[in-house]
Design a protein around this motif. Structure first.
Motif, short mmCIF file in Angstrom:
data_model
loop_
_atom_site.label_atom_id
_atom_site.label_comp_id
_atom_site.label_asym_id
_atom_site.label_seq_id
_atom_site.Cartn_x
_atom_site.Cartn_y
_atom_site.Cartn_z
N GLY A 102 0.81 -1.21 0.00
CA GLY A 102 0.00 0.00 0.00
C GLY A 102 0.85 1.26 0.00
N LYS A 107 -1.24 4.07 -1.30
CA LYS A 107 -2.52 3.65 -0.74
C LYS A 107 -2.35 3.26 0.74
N GLU A 110 -5.62 3.06 2.92
CA GLU A 110 -6.41 1.89 2.51
C GLU A 110 -5.76 0.61 3.01
N LYS A 113 -6.21 0.08 6.75
CA LYS A 113 -7.57 -0.36 7.08
C LYS A 113 -7.73 -1.86 6.81
N ILE A 114 -7.23 -2.30 5.65
CA ILE A 114 -7.31 -3.73 5.31
C ILE A 114 -6.53 -4.56 6.32
N LEU A 139 -13.18 -6.84 -1.94
CA LEU A 139 -13.39 -5.40 -1.83
C LEU A 139 -12.85 -4.70 -3.07
N GLU A 140 -13.40 -3.54 -3.36
CA GLU A 140 -12.86 -2.72 -4.44
C GLU A 140 -11.66 -1.96 -3.88
N SER A 141 -10.48 -2.56 -4.00
CA SER A 141 -9.28 -1.99 -3.41
C SER A 141 -8.07 -2.31 -4.26
#
Length: 259
Positions: A102, A107, A110, A113-114, A139-141
């Motif tokens: 990330g 990212k 994001e 969080k994941i 997830l959309e990631s």
């Protein structure tokens, strides 16, 4: 707070993190949980590097998984369902790898969080950890995008160092996701579908492979469905996978619109 911007809910504004003068209006909407719309990028992309029709023949275990085991110092039988004591270590390494990837992609928020969601399952049963990994992957990631991008390179001699360089960061999560501890019973005569956009020369390649009964593999975690109609709105062809849960063969078919 997002990686590139933050949302001011009071004034309904999206504000760029690097320049607070850059703003644009936002609108809150209530999501319909019954919405079954498919994300085209996830369900239509060719599950292999576009320069090659398949990733090669490797048997049941992907080279990616084999290299992950080696990097972690695990034997062939040392997998999460058989060795639940490995779960805390694998979850920690997976979270660290996700954060590292990330950061490299801009990212970080994001990724954190994941990783937080995943590490919360560190002391859970292996089944719960696997369900969590499936949830995070869907997830959309950036996570599913970079993992798929990496695994599509398997089988390419030119890109071997590229996908192997991701073993330490994406590998632990990939291993947790790959080793399904729940669906152990073999389900036979199953048919799955996946839409795909193919160029004319690619279609000819697959047709020739079918005529010559050549085999290959898709090394990525491919999103499929039992409902063919879902994919007939996407792409210009679709793959039809036949077989059992542990092994499928596929054929490519041109789309036929259903009115």
């Amino acid at each position: 707070m997002l990686d590139n911007c933050c949302i001011d809910f009071e004034h309904s504004l999206q504000i760029l993190n690097t320049d607070h003068s850059q703003k644009r209006p936002t609108k809150q909407v209530v999501r319909n949980r019954e919405d079954k719309h498919l994300r085209e990028e996830r369900f239509v992309d060719l599950p292999v590097d576009s320069a090659r029709p398949f990733g090669g023949q490797y048997g049941w275990v992907s080279p990616f998984i084999i290299e992950i085991r080696r990097a972690l110092g695990l034997s062939e039988n040392q997998l999460p369902p058989n060795n639940p004591e490995l779960i805390p270590m694998l979850v920690e390494k997976a979270a660290q790898g996700i954060i590292a990837e990330g950061k490299s992609m801009g990212k970080e928020q994001e990724a954190n969080k994941i990783a937080k969601i995943l590490t919360a399952q560190k002391n859970s049963k292996v089944e719960d950890v696997w369900k969590c990994c499936v949830y995070l992957y869907t997830l959309e990631s950036f996570l599913y995008k970079i993992l798929n991008k990496t695994m599509r390179l398997i089988g390419s001699k030119e890109d071997e160092q590229n996908w192997q360089s991701k073993i330490h960061t994406l590998g632990p999560f990939g291993l947790l996701l790959w080793d399904d501890p729940i669906n152990e019973r073999v389900v036979r005569n199953e048919t799955l579908y996946r839409g795909v956009k193919l160029e004319p020369e690619q279609i000819v390649t697959y047709q020739n492979m079918a005529a010559e009964k050549k085999y290959g593999s898709f090394q990525v975690f491919s999103s499929c469905s039992r409902n063919r109609e879902l994919f007939e709105e996407f792409g210009n062809n679709y793959f039809i996978y036949h077989g059992c849960r542990c092994c499928f063969y596929c054929r490519c078919q041109s789309n036929v619109r259903i009115s």
